[in-house]
Design a protein around this motif. Structure first.
Motif, PDB file in Angstrom:
ATOM      1  N   ASP A 141       0.828  -1.201   0.000  1.00 59.95           N
ATOM      2  CA  ASP A 141       0.000   0.000   0.000  1.00 59.95           C
ATOM      3  C   ASP A 141       0.869   1.261   0.000  1.00 59.95           C
ATOM      4  O   ASP A 141       0.557   2.242  -0.664  1.00 59.95           O
ATOM      5  CB  ASP A 141      -0.949  -0.011   1.197  1.00 59.95           C
ATOM      6  CG  ASP A 141      -1.828  -1.240   1.170  1.00 59.95           C
ATOM      7  OD1 ASP A 141      -2.514  -1.460   0.151  1.00 59.95           O
ATOM      8  OD2 ASP A 141      -1.815  -2.011   2.146  1.00 59.95           O
ATOM      9  N   PHE A 142       1.978   1.202   0.710  1.00 60.69           N
ATOM     10  CA  PHE A 142       2.895   2.343   0.756  1.00 60.69           C
ATOM     11  C   PHE A 142       3.692   2.454  -0.545  1.00 60.69           C
ATOM     12  O   PHE A 142       3.968   3.558  -1.005  1.00 60.69           O
ATOM     13  CB  PHE A 142       3.813   2.237   1.979  1.00 60.69           C
ATOM     14  CG  PHE A 142       3.074   2.541   3.253  1.00 60.69           C
ATOM     15  CD1 PHE A 142       3.052   3.819   3.772  1.00 60.69           C
ATOM     16  CD2 PHE A 142       2.373   1.550   3.915  1.00 60.69           C
ATOM     17  CE1 PHE A 142       2.347   4.116   4.936  1.00 60.69           C
ATOM     18  CE2 PHE A 142       1.667   1.826   5.075  1.00 60.69           C
ATOM     19  CZ  PHE A 142       1.650   3.114   5.585  1.00 60.69           C
ATOM     20  N   VAL A 143       4.019   1.316  -1.139  1.00 57.55           N
ATOM     21  CA  VAL A 143       4.670   1.327  -2.454  1.00 57.55           C
ATOM     22  C   VAL A 143       3.763   2.016  -3.454  1.00 57.55           C
ATOM     23  O   VAL A 143       4.179   2.914  -4.200  1.00 57.55           O
ATOM     24  CB  VAL A 143       5.009  -0.116  -2.919  1.00 57.55           C
ATOM     25  CG1 VAL A 143       5.364  -0.152  -4.400  1.00 57.55           C
ATOM     26  CG2 VAL A 143       6.130  -0.704  -2.067  1.00 57.55           C
ATOM     27  N   MET A 144       2.492   1.647  -3.460  1.00 61.13           N
ATOM     28  CA  MET A 144       1.561   2.209  -4.422  1.00 61.13           C
ATOM     29  C   MET A 144       1.238   3.681  -4.115  1.00 61.13           C
ATOM     30  O   MET A 144       1.028   4.474  -5.032  1.00 61.13           O
ATOM     31  CB  MET A 144       0.290   1.366  -4.493  1.00 61.13           C
ATOM     32  CG  MET A 144       0.541  -0.043  -5.026  1.00 61.13           C
ATOM     33  SD  MET A 144       1.377  -0.085  -6.639  1.00 61.13           S
ATOM     34  CE  MET A 144       0.071   0.502  -7.692  1.00 61.13           C
ATOM     35  N   ALA A 145       1.235   4.054  -2.851  1.00 63.63           N
ATOM     36  CA  ALA A 145       1.038   5.465  -2.496  1.00 63.63           C
ATOM     37  C   ALA A 145       2.210   6.299  -3.021  1.00 63.63           C
ATOM     38  O   ALA A 145       2.009   7.390  -3.565  1.00 63.63           O
ATOM     39  CB  ALA A 145       0.895   5.620  -0.983  1.00 63.63           C
ATOM     40  N   ALA A 146       3.424   5.780  -2.886  1.00 62.82           N
ATOM     41  CA  ALA A 146       4.605   6.490  -3.403  1.00 62.82           C
ATOM     42  C   ALA A 146       4.550   6.597  -4.922  1.00 62.82           C
ATOM     43  O   ALA A 146       4.890   7.633  -5.505  1.00 62.82           O
ATOM     44  CB  ALA A 146       5.881   5.777  -2.958  1.00 62.82           C
ATOM     45  N   ARG A 147       4.089   5.547  -5.577  1.00 59.33           N
ATOM     46  CA  ARG A 147       3.961   5.580  -7.042  1.00 59.33           C
ATOM     47  C   ARG A 147       2.852   6.560  -7.454  1.00 59.33           C
ATOM     48  O   ARG A 147       2.947   7.220  -8.478  1.00 59.33           O
ATOM     49  CB  ARG A 147       3.684   4.179  -7.595  1.00 59.33           C
ATOM     50  CG  ARG A 147       4.684   3.152  -7.111  1.00 59.33           C
ATOM     51  CD  ARG A 147       5.668   2.523  -8.012  1.00 59.33           C
ATOM     52  NE  ARG A 147       5.459   2.365  -9.385  1.00 59.33           N
ATOM     53  CZ  ARG A 147       5.233   1.214 -10.003  1.00 59.33           C
ATOM     54  NH1 ARG A 147       5.097   0.092  -9.311  1.00 59.33           N
ATOM     55  NH2 ARG A 147       5.140   1.174 -11.303  1.00 59.33           N
ATOM     56  N   THR A 148       1.809   6.666  -6.633  1.00 67.39           N
ATOM     57  CA  THR A 148       0.743   7.635  -6.873  1.00 67.39           C
ATOM     58  C   THR A 148       1.303   9.055  -6.773  1.00 67.39           C
ATOM     59  O   THR A 148       1.015   9.907  -7.615  1.00 67.39           O
ATOM     60  CB  THR A 148      -0.414   7.434  -5.868  1.00 67.39           C
ATOM     61  OG1 THR A 148      -0.895   6.089  -5.970  1.00 67.39           O
ATOM     62  CG2 THR A 148      -1.552   8.411  -6.110  1.00 67.39           C
ATOM     63  N   ASP A 149       2.122   9.300  -5.732  1.00 68.02           N
ATOM     64  CA  ASP A 149       2.760  10.610  -5.584  1.00 68.02           C
ATOM     65  C   ASP A 149       3.624  10.940  -6.794  1.00 68.02           C
ATOM     66  O   ASP A 149       3.629  12.076  -7.274  1.00 68.02           O
ATOM     67  CB  ASP A 149       3.645  10.634  -4.331  1.00 68.02           C
ATOM     68  CG  ASP A 149       2.855  10.715  -3.046  1.00 68.02           C
ATOM     69  OD1 ASP A 149       1.690  11.163  -3.077  1.00 68.02           O
ATOM     70  OD2 ASP A 149       3.412  10.347  -1.992  1.00 68.02           O
ATOM     71  N   GLN A 150       4.342   9.959  -7.270  1.00 66.18           N
ATOM     72  CA  GLN A 150       5.214  10.147  -8.432  1.00 66.18           C
ATOM     73  C   GLN A 150       4.385  10.546  -9.661  1.00 66.18           C
ATOM     74  O   GLN A 150       4.745  11.458 -10.400  1.00 66.18           O
ATOM     75  CB  GLN A 150       5.980   8.846  -8.686  1.00 66.18           C
ATOM     76  CG  GLN A 150       7.088   8.946  -9.683  1.00 66.18           C
ATOM     77  CD  GLN A 150       7.842   7.621  -9.777  1.00 66.18           C
ATOM     78  OE1 GLN A 150       7.249   6.533  -9.643  1.00 66.18           O
ATOM     79  NE2 GLN A 150       9.130   7.696 -10.002  1.00 66.18           N
ATOM     80  N   LYS A 151       3.261   9.887  -9.855  1.00 67.60           N
ATOM     81  CA  LYS A 151       2.390  10.213 -10.995  1.00 67.60           C
ATOM     82  C   LYS A 151       1.785  11.605 -10.816  1.00 67.60           C
ATOM     83  O   LYS A 151       1.681  12.370 -11.775  1.00 67.60           O
ATOM     84  CB  LYS A 151       1.286   9.145 -11.126  1.00 67.60           C
ATOM     85  CG  LYS A 151       0.402   9.312 -12.316  1.00 67.60           C
ATOM     86  CD  LYS A 151       1.139   9.348 -13.640  1.00 67.60           C
ATOM     87  CE  LYS A 151       1.623   8.009 -14.079  1.00 67.60           C
ATOM     88  NZ  LYS A 151       2.239   8.036 -15.420  1.00 67.60           N
ATOM     89  N   ALA A 152       1.414  11.960  -9.592  1.00 72.12           N
ATOM     90  CA  ALA A 152       0.862  13.292  -9.335  1.00 72.12           C
ATOM     91  C   ALA A 152       1.907  14.364  -9.625  1.00 72.12           C
ATOM     92  O   ALA A 152       1.597  15.388 -10.240  1.00 72.12           O
ATOM     93  CB  ALA A 152       0.379  13.396  -7.888  1.00 72.12           C
ATOM     94  N   ALA A 153       3.147  14.130  -9.222  1.00 69.33           N
ATOM     95  CA  ALA A 153       4.224  15.098  -9.482  1.00 69.33           C
ATOM     96  C   ALA A 153       4.441  15.261 -10.979  1.00 69.33           C
ATOM     97  O   ALA A 153       4.639  16.374 -11.470  1.00 69.33           O
ATOM     98  CB  ALA A 153       5.507  14.654  -8.793  1.00 69.33           C
ATOM     99  N   ALA A 154       4.380  14.167 -11.716  1.00 75.30           N
ATOM    100  CA  ALA A 154       4.540  14.236 -13.170  1.00 75.30           C
ATOM    101  C   ALA A 154       3.387  15.018 -13.791  1.00 75.30           C
ATOM    102  O   ALA A 154       3.591  15.824 -14.700  1.00 75.30           O
ATOM    103  CB  ALA A 154       4.613  12.836 -13.767  1.00 75.30           C
ATOM    104  N   SER A 155       2.171  14.817 -13.288  1.00 73.33           N
ATOM    105  CA  SER A 155       1.008  15.549 -13.795  1.00 73.33           C
ATOM    106  C   SER A 155       1.167  17.040 -13.549  1.00 73.33           C
ATOM    107  O   SER A 155       0.860  17.856 -14.402  1.00 73.33           O
ATOM    108  CB  SER A 155      -0.277  15.072 -13.114  1.00 73.33           C
ATOM    109  OG  SER A 155      -0.537  13.738 -13.430  1.00 73.33           O
TER     110      SER A 155
END
Length: 146
Positions: free
Chosen positions: A101-115
């Motif tokens: 869940d924390f791995v996916m939250a970090a990947r979500t943050d990464q996608k948000a930063a790219a957006s």
């Protein structure tokens, strides 16, 4: 880029242990601000609201998170509304939080930063001045005034 954002989900079995409070606290510190540990129906979950300028950007972000989730085989609850997306991660099989869940939250943050980077670049290019079409029409105005 954090270690979590480059990690991949591991297979999670129904008998896998839930994270302890100390593990949750340690992993939570590795995420961007905004993530909250919430409890719903006695199940601990990781949740964050992401804000956008309009529905189209919110929907595009939702789809991007869906693609990541599908590749990893770990799926969040996604609530898409005008100007915002609420992302909630937890491991259904164990009824609580797992490292995935924390791995996916970090990947979500990464996608948000790219957006946000794409949006900032688009905004910057718009601030540079008039478009080529507008420049041409402005040049034609003096000729029309004669």
């Amino acid at each position: 880029m954090t270690e979590l954002s480059t990690a991949h989900c591991e297979a999670c079995r129904a008998d896998a242990p839930r994270l302890t409070d100390d593990e949750i606290a340690r992993l939570h510190r590795e995420l961007d601000a905004g993530w909250e540990v919430v409890t719903r129906d006695e199940v601990r979950q990781l949740e964050r609201v992401f804000r956008f300028d309009n529905f189209a950007r919110a929907l595009a972000f939702t789809n991007a998170i869906g693609e990541i989730a599908e590749r990893e085989g770990h799926h969040p609850a996604l609530l898409t509304e005008w100007g915002q997306v609420t992302v909630t991660w937890w491991s259904h099989k164990i009824g609580g939080l797992h490292r995935n869940d924390f791995v996916m939250a970090a990947r979500t943050d990464q996608k948000a930063a790219a957006s946000l980077s794409v949006r900032a670049a688009m905004t910057k290019s718009l601030r540079r001045g008039p478009t080529r079409k507008r420049q041409l029409s402005e040049r034609a105005r003096p000729a029309l005034a004669r």
